[in-house]
Write a protein that holds these residues in place. Sequence first.
Motif, PDB file in Angstrom:
ATOM      1  N   GLY A 101      29.537  50.042  49.557  1.00  0.00           N
ATOM      2  CA  GLY A 101      30.437  50.621  48.580  1.00  0.00           C
ATOM      3  C   GLY A 101      31.693  51.206  49.174  1.00  0.00           C
ATOM      4  O   GLY A 101      32.660  51.431  48.476  1.00  0.00           O
ATOM      5  N   ASP A 119      34.301  48.157  49.104  1.00  0.00           N
ATOM      6  CA  ASP A 119      33.971  46.996  48.284  1.00  0.00           C
ATOM      7  C   ASP A 119      35.211  46.212  47.876  1.00  0.00           C
ATOM      8  O   ASP A 119      35.204  44.982  47.876  1.00  0.00           O
ATOM      9  CB  ASP A 119      33.243  47.420  47.010  1.00  0.00           C
ATOM     10  N   TYR A 144      26.930  39.534  47.883  1.00  0.00           N
ATOM     11  CA  TYR A 144      26.984  40.981  48.128  1.00  0.00           C
ATOM     12  C   TYR A 144      27.191  41.738  46.816  1.00  0.00           C
ATOM     13  O   TYR A 144      26.454  42.667  46.503  1.00  0.00           O
ATOM     14  CB  TYR A 144      28.092  41.298  49.127  1.00  0.00           C
ATOM     15  N   PHE A 145      28.192  41.334  46.046  1.00  0.00           N
ATOM     16  CA  PHE A 145      28.446  42.027  44.779  1.00  0.00           C
ATOM     17  C   PHE A 145      27.272  41.869  43.815  1.00  0.00           C
ATOM     18  O   PHE A 145      26.902  42.825  43.130  1.00  0.00           O
ATOM     19  CB  PHE A 145      29.739  41.550  44.131  1.00  0.00           C
ATOM     20  N   ARG A 180      24.690  44.379  44.391  1.00  0.00           N
ATOM     21  CA  ARG A 180      25.093  45.769  44.176  1.00  0.00           C
ATOM     22  C   ARG A 180      25.149  46.176  42.714  1.00  0.00           C
ATOM     23  O   ARG A 180      25.255  47.356  42.414  1.00  0.00           O
ATOM     24  CB  ARG A 180      26.485  46.024  44.786  1.00  0.00           C
ATOM     25  N   SER A 191      30.821  53.206  44.372  1.00  0.00           N
ATOM     26  CA  SER A 191      31.754  52.301  45.005  1.00  0.00           C
ATOM     27  C   SER A 191      33.124  52.963  45.066  1.00  0.00           C
ATOM     28  O   SER A 191      33.442  53.827  44.263  1.00  0.00           O
ATOM     29  CB  SER A 191      31.830  51.008  44.200  1.00  0.00           C
ATOM     30  N   THR A 198      38.025  47.781  41.818  1.00  0.00           N
ATOM     31  CA  THR A 198      36.920  47.159  42.546  1.00  0.00           C
ATOM     32  C   THR A 198      36.141  46.219  41.640  1.00  0.00           C
ATOM     33  O   THR A 198      35.800  45.098  42.036  1.00  0.00           O
ATOM     34  CB  THR A 198      35.997  48.231  43.141  1.00  0.00           C
ATOM     35  N   ALA A 220      35.754  42.269  42.209  1.00  0.00           N
ATOM     36  CA  ALA A 220      34.378  41.769  42.294  1.00  0.00           C
ATOM     37  C   ALA A 220      34.186  40.620  41.304  1.00  0.00           C
ATOM     38  O   ALA A 220      33.600  39.580  41.656  1.00  0.00           O
ATOM     39  CB  ALA A 220      33.377  42.886  42.015  1.00  0.00           C
TER      40      ALA A 220
END
Length: 135
Positions: free
Chosen positions: A4, A7, A44-45, A48, A60, A75, A79
Motif C-alpha cells: 500500500g 500502490d 497485486y491489485f 489487495r 493505501s 490510486t 489500479a
Amino acid sequence: AAAGATDYSQGEIARAFAQHWAATGDGDWLADQGFPLVDGVAAYFASRVSGQGPYHLNHSEAPDAPGPVADPTYTNAVAALALRAAYDLAPAAGQKGNRTYKDIADGLVIPFDEQGRRHPPCPACTPASVPGAGV
C-alpha cells in the motif's frame, strides 16, 4: 515497502507499459516483457482489494491523500487502469484474459463527491486533512 505504501506507482508503471505497447505495437516485447509486468501488477491489485463488488482498496497511499487511507481516488483509478490493461492486453500477448481483473476494474470504487461535483483525494479527506489540495 509495506503493501500500500506506493500502490499508485505500480499502477503508473503498468499504464506506461500498456502505452508503450500501444505506441510501438511490438508484440515480441509485449509477450516477453510488457505483459508479464502488467499482469503482475494486476495480480497485486487483485490481491489487495476487498469486497465482492463494489471493490475497495484499503490502507493505501496516493500522492494527494494524507497517508494510508481507504479508496484513495488516484490510486484506485490507476489500479483500475492496470487491471483493465492486463485483461485487454492478454490476447495480444498470446494469453487468455483474466476475467476477474476486468470485473475488479469495473467495480473498483472511484470516489466522487456529488455535492462538490469532483473526485476528492479520498472519501474521508477534508480540506483540513489535505492542505492545499482544494477538497
